[in-house]
Design an enzyme around this catalytic site. Structure first.
Site, short mmCIF file in Angstrom:
data_model
loop_
_atom_site.label_atom_id
_atom_site.label_comp_id
_atom_site.label_asym_id
_atom_site.label_seq_id
_atom_site.Cartn_x
_atom_site.Cartn_y
_atom_site.Cartn_z
N ARG A 193 0.27 2.32 -1.99
CA ARG A 193 1.41 3.25 -1.95
C ARG A 193 2.63 2.55 -1.35
O ARG A 193 3.74 2.69 -1.85
CB ARG A 193 1.03 4.49 -1.14
CG ARG A 193 1.83 5.72 -1.51
CD ARG A 193 1.22 7.02 -1.02
NE ARG A 193 0.14 6.85 -0.11
CZ ARG A 193 -1.15 7.00 -0.45
NH1 ARG A 193 -1.48 7.37 -1.66
NH2 ARG A 193 -2.10 6.80 0.44
N HIS A 228 4.25 13.97 5.55
CA HIS A 228 4.12 12.59 6.03
C HIS A 228 4.70 11.59 5.01
O HIS A 228 5.49 10.71 5.35
CB HIS A 228 2.66 12.29 6.33
CG HIS A 228 2.43 10.87 6.71
ND1 HIS A 228 2.79 10.38 7.94
CD2 HIS A 228 1.93 9.82 6.02
CE1 HIS A 228 2.50 9.10 7.99
NE2 HIS A 228 1.98 8.73 6.83
N ASP A 273 1.09 9.12 -8.36
CA ASP A 273 -0.33 9.43 -8.54
C ASP A 273 -1.13 8.18 -8.18
O ASP A 273 -0.71 7.06 -8.50
CB ASP A 273 -0.62 9.86 -9.98
CG ASP A 273 -1.90 10.69 -10.05
OD1 ASP A 273 -2.21 11.41 -9.09
OD2 ASP A 273 -2.62 10.60 -11.07
N LYS A 307 -2.34 -0.24 7.58
CA LYS A 307 -2.49 0.24 6.19
C LYS A 307 -1.13 0.42 5.51
O LYS A 307 -0.95 0.02 4.36
CB LYS A 307 -3.27 1.56 6.18
CG LYS A 307 -3.52 2.08 4.78
CD LYS A 307 -4.20 3.42 4.76
CE LYS A 307 -4.17 3.98 3.36
NZ LYS A 307 -4.58 5.39 3.29
P1 IMP Z 1 -2.95 11.25 -4.68
O1 IMP Z 1 -2.50 10.97 -6.08
O2 IMP Z 1 -2.12 10.53 -3.64
O3 IMP Z 1 -3.09 12.72 -4.40
O4 IMP Z 1 -4.43 10.62 -4.54
C1 IMP Z 1 -5.53 11.08 -5.32
C2 IMP Z 1 -6.83 10.81 -4.59
O5 IMP Z 1 -7.03 9.40 -4.45
C3 IMP Z 1 -6.87 11.35 -3.16
O6 IMP Z 1 -7.31 12.68 -3.15
C4 IMP Z 1 -7.86 10.42 -2.49
O7 IMP Z 1 -9.18 10.81 -2.78
C5 IMP Z 1 -7.61 9.11 -3.19
N1 IMP Z 1 -6.62 8.31 -2.42
C6 IMP Z 1 -5.31 8.17 -2.71
N2 IMP Z 1 -4.70 7.36 -1.84
C7 IMP Z 1 -5.67 6.98 -0.96
C8 IMP Z 1 -5.65 6.14 0.19
O8 IMP Z 1 -4.64 5.58 0.60
N3 IMP Z 1 -6.83 6.00 0.82
C9 IMP Z 1 -7.98 6.60 0.41
N4 IMP Z 1 -8.05 7.39 -0.64
C10 IMP Z 1 -6.89 7.59 -1.33
#
Ligand code: IMP
Length: 192
Positions: A179, A13, A70, A173
Site C-alpha cells: 500500500r 487511518h 483494492d 510496515k
Molecule cells: P482491502 O482492499 O484493503 O480492503 O484489503 C482486502 C483484504 O486483503 C483485507 O480484508 C485483508 O484480508 C487483506 N489485506 C489487505 N492489506 C493487508 C495488509 O496490509 N496486511 C494483511 N492483510 C491485508
C-alpha cells in the site's frame, strides 16, 4: 482554492496517512465527508477491476475527482489465490482468523511458500483514469507470529526480513508495504 479529492474509503487511518503525504494543496475527503453511505459495489474479479469500479462509482454519482484502492494476497503455489477474494477467503464474514487458518491449511505440506501483497489504486482526475500498483514480496510462514497490523499480517514475512508484518509493526510496515508503494506513486503523480 484547494483542490478537492475524494478517497473512496471510510478508513480514518488510511485517510490520515495519505492526507499527510499529500500536504496542504489538496483537500482529501472521505466517503462520509461527501455524504456517501452506499455500499459501493466491488464485484469485479481482479484488484484492478474493483479499484476502477469503486472510483467510477464515486465519479459518476458525485462528480468529484477521486481514487480507490483494492488489495489482495497472492500465493504462488495457489495460483494467485486468495487474491481479489482475500477479505472473504473463508466466507463472507471477513474473519481474518478464519482466513489465515484456511490459507495455512491449504499450504500444509507445500514447500513453495512464496507470496506477495498487491495494491492497485485507480485515480480519476479530470475525467481521466490512472492506475498505480504496489507490490510487497515475501513468504507465508507455517504459524502465526506477532499481534500488530491486521488481516494476514501474522503469517506474512516480507522479503529481507525475519519477522512477520505483525511482529515488525506499523512503523516498519508502512515504509515497505504494497500500500505504501502504491500510495507513494499516486502522491508523486498528484504532486507533479
Ligand atoms: P482491502 O482492499 O484493503 O480492503 O484489503 C482486502 C483484504 O486483503 C483485507 O480484508 C485483508 O484480508 C487483506 N489485506 C489487505 N492489506 C493487508 C495488509 O496490509 N496486511 C494483511 N492483510 C491485508
Amino acid at each position: 482554492m484547494k483542490k478537492k479529492l475524494v478517497f473512496a474509503t471510510n478508513n480514518a487511518h488510511k485517510l490520515e496517512e495519505i492526507a499527510s503525504i499529500l500536504g496542504e494543496k489538496i483537500e482529501l475527503l472521505s466517503l462520509k465527508d461527501i455524504g456517501c453511505t452506499a455500499d459501493i459495489p466491488e464485484t469485479a474479479d481482479t484488484l484492478q477491476g474493483n479499484a476502477i469500479q469503486k472510483a467510477e462509482y464515486i465519479h459518476n454519482h458525485y462528480g468529484f475527482d477521486c481514487f480507490a484502492d483494492d488489495t489482495g494476497l497472492e500465493v504462488e503455489a495457489l495460483d494467485g489465490a486468495p487474491g481479489v477474494f482475500s477479505a472473504r477467503y473463508a466466507g463472507d464474514g471477513h474473519n481474518s482468523e478464519a482466513n489465515m487458518q484456511k490459507l495455512l491449511q491449504n499450504l500444509q505440506g507445500v514447500e513453495n511458500r512464496k507470496a506477495q501483497f498487491r495494491t492497485v489504486i485507480c485515480l480519476i482526475l479530470d475525467g481521466k483514469q490512472h492506475l498505480f500498483e504496489g507490490i510487497c514480496k515475501g513468504e507465508i510462514i507455517k504459524e502465526k507470529r506477532g499481534s500488530a497490523g491486521f488481516g494476514y499480517d501474522p503469517i506474512f514475512v516480507p522479503e529481507g526480513y525475519n519477522e512477520s508484518f505483525a511482529q515488525l509493526g506499523n512503523a516498519v510496515k508502512n515504509k515497505i508495504s504494497h500500500r505504501a508503494k502504491a500510495v507513494e506513486m499516486l502522491c508523486k503523480y498528484l504532486k507533479k
